[in-house]
Scaffold this motif. Structure first.
Motif, short mmCIF file in Angstrom:
data_model
loop_
_atom_site.label_atom_id
_atom_site.label_comp_id
_atom_site.label_asym_id
_atom_site.label_seq_id
_atom_site.Cartn_x
_atom_site.Cartn_y
_atom_site.Cartn_z
N ARG A 124 -82.18 3.06 60.64
CA ARG A 124 -81.46 2.54 61.77
C ARG A 124 -80.48 3.10 62.90
NH1 ARG A 124 -79.14 -0.67 56.05
NH2 ARG A 124 -77.13 -0.77 57.58
N THR A 125 -79.99 1.86 63.66
CA THR A 125 -78.84 2.67 64.57
C THR A 125 -78.03 3.23 63.93
OG1 THR A 125 -80.21 0.60 65.76
CG2 THR A 125 -77.89 1.45 66.93
N PHE A 126 -77.95 3.94 64.38
CA PHE A 126 -76.58 4.80 64.03
C PHE A 126 -75.08 3.99 64.54
CE2 PHE A 126 -74.88 8.10 62.16
CZ PHE A 126 -73.40 8.69 63.01
N GLY A 127 -74.61 4.44 64.10
CA GLY A 127 -73.19 3.14 64.23
C GLY A 127 -73.08 1.86 64.06
N THR A 128 -74.36 1.14 63.40
CA THR A 128 -74.01 0.15 63.18
C THR A 128 -73.79 -0.45 61.46
OG1 THR A 128 -76.89 -0.16 62.87
CG2 THR A 128 -75.47 -0.83 65.04
N TYR A 129 -73.34 0.64 60.52
CA TYR A 129 -73.70 0.91 59.73
C TYR A 129 -72.25 1.78 59.19
CZ TYR A 129 -77.33 4.28 59.81
OH TYR A 129 -78.35 5.87 60.27
N PRO A 130 -71.74 1.33 57.31
CA PRO A 130 -70.95 2.32 57.09
C PRO A 130 -71.46 4.03 57.18
CG PRO A 130 -70.22 0.09 56.10
CD PRO A 130 -71.19 0.35 57.53
N LEU A 131 -70.83 4.65 57.21
CA LEU A 131 -71.49 5.89 56.52
C LEU A 131 -70.33 6.06 55.33
CD1 LEU A 131 -73.22 7.14 58.37
CD2 LEU A 131 -74.41 6.99 57.06
N ALA A 132 -70.24 7.23 54.46
CA ALA A 132 -69.18 7.62 53.54
C ALA A 132 -69.82 9.17 52.90
CB ALA A 132 -68.84 6.96 52.48
N TRP A 133 -68.99 9.76 52.21
CA TRP A 133 -68.53 10.92 51.22
C TRP A 133 -68.55 10.52 49.93
CZ3 TRP A 133 -72.01 14.92 52.77
CH2 TRP A 133 -72.41 15.44 54.71
N PHE A 134 -69.09 10.77 49.10
CA PHE A 134 -68.76 11.18 47.67
C PHE A 134 -69.48 12.20 46.94
CE2 PHE A 134 -68.48 6.25 46.51
CZ PHE A 134 -68.67 5.59 47.34
N TRP B 2 -65.96 0.56 52.59
CA TRP B 2 -66.45 0.40 50.92
C TRP B 2 -65.93 1.54 50.50
CZ3 TRP B 2 -66.31 -4.32 50.98
CH2 TRP B 2 -67.23 -4.71 52.53
N VAL B 3 -65.74 1.47 49.23
CA VAL B 3 -64.88 3.03 48.70
C VAL B 3 -66.35 2.15 46.91
CG1 VAL B 3 -62.80 2.88 48.79
CG2 VAL B 3 -63.21 2.12 46.57
N GLU B 4 -66.46 1.53 46.56
CA GLU B 4 -67.50 1.24 45.49
C GLU B 4 -68.93 1.78 45.87
OE1 GLU B 4 -66.26 -1.08 46.80
OE2 GLU B 4 -64.71 -2.38 46.05
N THR B 5 -69.26 2.73 44.81
CA THR B 5 -71.22 3.19 44.74
C THR B 5 -71.98 2.06 44.82
OG1 THR B 5 -70.70 3.43 42.44
CG2 THR B 5 -70.68 5.28 43.75
N GLU B 6 -71.05 0.82 44.65
CA GLU B 6 -72.29 -0.41 44.14
C GLU B 6 -72.89 -1.08 45.98
OE1 GLU B 6 -71.06 0.26 40.99
OE2 GLU B 6 -70.11 -0.02 42.64
N ALA C 126 -67.95 20.30 43.68
CA ALA C 126 -69.33 18.92 43.23
C ALA C 126 -70.05 19.29 44.03
CB ALA C 126 -68.09 17.19 43.35
N VAL C 127 -70.66 18.58 44.13
CA VAL C 127 -72.20 18.26 44.54
C VAL C 127 -71.75 16.90 45.48
CG1 VAL C 127 -74.93 17.23 44.52
CG2 VAL C 127 -74.19 18.64 42.78
N GLY D 59 -70.03 16.64 34.31
CA GLY D 59 -69.56 15.71 33.35
C GLY D 59 -68.72 14.49 34.08
N LYS D 60 -68.61 14.66 35.13
CA LYS D 60 -67.71 13.44 35.67
C LYS D 60 -68.22 12.48 36.48
CE LYS D 60 -63.87 15.59 35.82
NZ LYS D 60 -62.38 16.48 36.58
N ASN D 61 -67.94 11.00 36.51
CA ASN D 61 -68.89 9.60 37.82
C ASN D 61 -68.81 10.19 38.88
OD1 ASN D 61 -69.08 8.65 34.77
ND2 ASN D 61 -67.16 7.14 35.45
N ARG D 62 -69.77 9.66 40.26
CA ARG D 62 -69.56 9.65 41.00
C ARG D 62 -68.52 9.09 42.06
NH1 ARG D 62 -75.12 9.40 44.07
NH2 ARG D 62 -75.74 10.79 42.63
#
Length: 122
Positions: A27-37, A103-107, A90-91, A42-45
């Motif tokens: 998809r055209t880069f810069g037109t959607y958010p990107l994030a690092w998790f 956005w901060v939610e994985t969903e 972590a991974v 043993g822990k949630n993402r």
């Protein structure tokens, strides 16, 4: 459809630095958010940082130590990590969302990379 490929993980001593990269395609880069998790054993993402156009947002745990940035000429975002501690082990995953926003939610994120391991030795 967005394909994400991370790189740059590794083993580093406490107090050291690493830079992760995530290259996107489909998809055209810069037109959607990107994030690092990240996900520790043993822990949630958990959310680390996000960039949407030129806006950024960080988790409290990394604010002031990590920096997210994008290079539109390379369709790539980066996560510069300084002052690493054992708690940062972590991974780390790159993710792409649909609607613009910090956005901060994985969903909210529809596409994920395969992850890259970061290990900080104390």
């Amino acid at each position: 459809q967005v394909k994400l490929v991370e790189s740059g993980g590794g083993l580093v001593q406490a107090g050291g630095s690493l830079r992760l990269s995530c290259t996107a395609s489909g998809r055209t880069f810069g037109t959607y958010p990107l994030a690092w998790f990240r996900q520790a054993p043993g822990k949630n993402r958990e959310f680390v940082a996000t960039i949407s156009r030129t806006s950024t947002f960080y988790a409290l745990a990394v604010k002031g130590r990590f920096t997210i940035a994008s290079d539109n000429t390379k369709d790539t975002i980066y996560l510069q990590m300084n002052g690493l501690t054992a708690e940062d082990t972590a991974v780390y995953y790159c993710a792409a969302a649909g609607p613009l926003g910090l956005w901060v939610e994985t969903e909210k994120y529809d596409f994920w990379g395969q992850g890259t391991q970061v290990t900080v030795s104390s």
